[in-house]
Write a protein that holds these residues in place. Structure first.
Motif, PDB file in Angstrom:
ATOM      1  N   GLU A   5       0.706  -1.310  -0.007  1.00 37.09           N
ATOM      2  CA  GLU A   5       0.054  -0.066   0.134  1.00 37.09           C
ATOM      3  C   GLU A   5       0.885   1.329   0.009  1.00 37.09           C
ATOM      4  OE1 GLU A   5      -3.718   1.821   2.644  1.00 37.09           O
ATOM      5  OE2 GLU A   5      -2.491   0.262   3.400  1.00 37.09           O
TER       6      GLU A   5
ATOM      7  N   TRP B 116      -4.478  -3.141   1.795  1.00 36.48           N
ATOM      8  CA  TRP B 116      -4.801  -2.770   3.075  1.00 36.48           C
ATOM      9  C   TRP B 116      -4.009  -3.103   3.986  1.00 36.48           C
ATOM     10  CZ3 TRP B 116     -10.642  -3.061   4.751  1.00 36.48           C
ATOM     11  CH2 TRP B 116     -10.984  -2.270   5.912  1.00 36.48           C
TER      12      TRP B 116
ATOM     13  N   LYS C  18     -10.936   1.230  -3.001  1.00 35.26           N
ATOM     14  CA  LYS C  18     -11.071   1.621  -1.627  1.00 35.26           C
ATOM     15  C   LYS C  18     -11.144   0.664  -0.786  1.00 35.26           C
ATOM     16  CE  LYS C  18     -12.243   6.281  -3.185  1.00 35.26           C
ATOM     17  NZ  LYS C  18     -13.497   7.219  -2.871  1.00 35.26           N
ATOM     18  N   LYS C  19     -10.826   0.584   0.413  1.00 35.17           N
ATOM     19  CA  LYS C  19     -10.968  -0.352   1.464  1.00 35.17           C
ATOM     20  C   LYS C  19     -12.350  -0.737   1.816  1.00 35.17           C
ATOM     21  CE  LYS C  19      -6.565   0.927   3.746  1.00 35.17           C
ATOM     22  NZ  LYS C  19      -6.380   1.986   2.680  1.00 35.17           N
TER      23      LYS C  19
ATOM     24  N   SER D 299      -5.113  -3.003  -4.931  1.00 30.88           N
ATOM     25  CA  SER D 299      -6.178  -3.255  -3.888  1.00 30.88           C
ATOM     26  C   SER D 299      -5.380  -3.991  -2.701  1.00 30.88           C
ATOM     27  CB  SER D 299      -7.085  -4.579  -4.671  1.00 30.88           C
ATOM     28  OG  SER D 299      -7.951  -4.978  -3.584  1.00 30.88           O
TER      29      SER D 299
ATOM     30  N   ASN E 263     -15.348  -0.110  -4.527  1.00 31.49           N
ATOM     31  CA  ASN E 263     -15.620   1.214  -4.293  1.00 31.49           C
ATOM     32  C   ASN E 263     -14.224   1.906  -4.981  1.00 31.49           C
ATOM     33  OD1 ASN E 263     -16.052   3.793  -3.171  1.00 31.49           O
ATOM     34  ND2 ASN E 263     -15.647   3.176  -1.207  1.00 31.49           N
ATOM     35  N   THR E 264     -14.413   2.634  -5.677  1.00 27.99           N
ATOM     36  CA  THR E 264     -13.024   3.197  -6.755  1.00 27.99           C
ATOM     37  C   THR E 264     -13.496   4.411  -7.290  1.00 27.99           C
ATOM     38  OG1 THR E 264     -11.129   3.019  -7.974  1.00 27.99           O
ATOM     39  CG2 THR E 264     -13.562   1.903  -8.897  1.00 27.99           C
ATOM     40  N   ASP E 265     -12.504   5.365  -7.586  1.00 27.53           N
ATOM     41  CA  ASP E 265     -12.573   6.414  -8.258  1.00 27.53           C
ATOM     42  C   ASP E 265     -12.312   6.164  -9.706  1.00 27.53           C
ATOM     43  OD1 ASP E 265     -13.334   8.022  -5.737  1.00 27.53           O
ATOM     44  OD2 ASP E 265     -11.242   8.725  -5.429  1.00 27.53           O
TER      45      ASP E 265
END
Length: 503
Positions: free
Chosen positions: A122, A202, A149-150, A200, A161-163
């Motif tokens: 990360e 965490w 996103k986490k 991806s 969940n991502t931009d």
């Protein structure tokens, strides 16, 4: 005519009036599609509706199932771009006025890699030791980046969940995984194809969180994971109260101008559950064909009660990821954890040995980083060399280049009277950086190790100790943070190892 759809339309007219084709977030502008594999596009629309997908001059039409899901496959193609893709609902009995077409812009066809693991994967490019040089020069439209996103979830999700996707620029690259970015840069430079990477990750997570729950349950040897999770949940209420009390003490100390007390780190409940990160952050990616995966994790599995089954966990992860993606035994390239003093409650040496054993799976490779860690910081900032070593493995395993991608790997040990000889694969040009060979220990039949004097002899090392009359076992770099300096002629470090196998 489908009377069920007509009935649903009559009962819920507002729903079907607004129904439209939807795509998962990883299918979006600036994405990379894997070359030389069938192009898989999927999404949702009105049940029973026809959906057309047009890409590179080819159009295919599919019909959604009763749940409104659809899957479309188009022919493989070579690297190139950019391209546009059009996805359009054709309409049907329940949706005579379909929504406008969805057009995806600036698609590249090349190689797609997934980067996953905990905090050292990360670790952002902006924090790397080489950031001052590389972030300002990170612009490369042929490298595409996506950050997941986490999310921990109890069951596999349809979407992440991502931009969304972005071309590599100083702004988009600075928050991206440094290891993954350096890996992508080298692959793009050497292979001359567009490269996409999905970050991806965490921090502070255990490997079993990234494995499908069913896959874990299929191996009885992994039952301790579920017992460990049960204990964690049993104590969750007390742990929550303890954390709040510790935060109160720290706040009070700050207000009073006193030294802020430090407390042991508490693993987050949500991100340590078996399968939870697979469900939220990996499962939604699996419909998208990929070239391979890179992985940097293991620190959180180094606890004394966890490390003994790490190899089994990783084998379950690798084999099941390959099954779920369904594109064959894709390359799985991982980083052996570096050197860090840690505490006696963790055994980094044994964890590294577990990682060595995972190499028994086909099409895997391990980047050794024992020489570029920081004994006082679990997050070493040299991510350039980590990315480079992973890229070497990819260039050899996945792209067929004739490059050395491994440092010296222990093969066997042969006792020779008062000494013992360690034999290595990938040991051409064996050398000790900085002078005499360090990091070797020998033991007799009792398994009690003593520091050894070691000398290089061709592609072998001969070790002995005045404390061990007849050595039977040898080991190297066997500590949380060892001092060791053995390399091959290509400058790649030897992996720590031991020939001792306790009963």
């Amino acid at each position: 005519m489908n009377w069920r759809l007509l009935l649903l339309t009559a009962l819920f007219p507002s729903f079907f009036a607004s129904a439209q084709v939807t795509l998962p977030k990883i299918i979006s502008d600036h994405m990379v599609i894997q070359r030389d594999l069938p192009v898989h596009i999927w999404g949702r629309a009105t049940p029973g509706e026809q959906v057309s997908v047009t890409f590179r001059g080819e159009t295919t039409v599919v019909t959604t199932n009763p749940l409104g899901r659809w899957n479309a496959y188009l022919k493989p193609g070579a690297a190139g771009g950019s391209f546009e893709m059009t996805v359009k609902a054709a309409g049907g009995p329940a949706d005579p006025d379909p929504s406008p077409a969805v057009v995806i812009h600036d698609i590249l066809v090349g190689d797609l890699w997934v980067a996953s693991g905990q905090s050292n994967m990360e670790f952002e490019l902006s924090r790397a030791a080489t950031a001052a040089t590389d972030v300002p020069n990170a612009g490369n439209p042929r490298i595409r980046l996506l950050i997941v996103k986490k999310l921990a979830a109890d069951y596999p999700q349809d979407n992440v969940n991502t931009d969304g996707w972005a071309a590599s620029t100083p702004e988009t690259a600075k928050d991206f995984s440094a290891v993954a970015w350096y890996f992508a840069r080298e692959i793009e430079q050497k292979e001359h194809v567009p490269v996409g990477v999905i970050d991806s990750t965490w921090g502070g997570t255990v490997a079993e969180s990234w494995v499908r729950l069913t896959a874990l349950g299929e191996d009885a040897a992994l039952n301790p994971l579920f017992a460990s999770r049960g204990k964690m949940l049993d104590k969750a209420s007390d742990t929550e109260a303890e954390i709040k009390d510790q935060e109160r003490q720290q706040d009070e100390a700050r207000v009073a101008g006193k030294p802020v007390p430090e407390f042991p780190w508490h693993p987050p409940l949500q991100s340590w559950g078996p399968g939870l990160l697979w469900n939220g952050m990996i499962a939604p990616l699996t419909p998208l064909p990929i070239r391979g995966a890179i992985w940097y994790q293991g620190e959180s599995n180094s606890a004394l009660e966890r490390f003994p089954i790490y190899n089994r966990v990783m084998r379950a992860l690798i084999e099941d990821w390959r099954r779920q993606w369904g594109v064959g035994a894709f390359p799985f390239l991982y980083v052996q954890i570096s050197n860090f003093r840690s505490t006696p409650l963790e055994d980094w040496a044994n964890l590294r040995q577990q990682q060595v054993e995972t190499l028994g799976l086909r099409n895997t490779a391990m980047a050794v980083t024992i020489d570029i860690g920081n004994p006082d910081d679990v997050h070493p900032t040299d991510k350039l060399d980590v990315g480079h070593r992973l890229a070497l493995a990819a260039r050899h395993l996945s792209y067929g280049e004739d490059v050395e991608y491994r440092g010296p790997m222990f093969r066997q040990a042969t006792p020779e009277g008062a000494a013992i000889r360690a034999w290595f694969d990938h040991g051409k040009g064996l050398t000790a950086k900085g002078g005499e060979v360090t990091g070797f220990e020998v033991a007799g039949a009792d398994g009690k190790f003593s520091p050894a004097t070691a000398k290089i002899d061709g592609e072998t090392v001969v070790a002995s100790s005045p404390n061990v009359a007849t050595p039977v076992y040898v080991r190297y770099g066997w500590a949380n943070s060892p001092q060791c300096n053995l390399f091959n002629g290509e400058g790649l470090p030897a992996s720590p190892f031991t020939s001792f196998q306790p009963d």
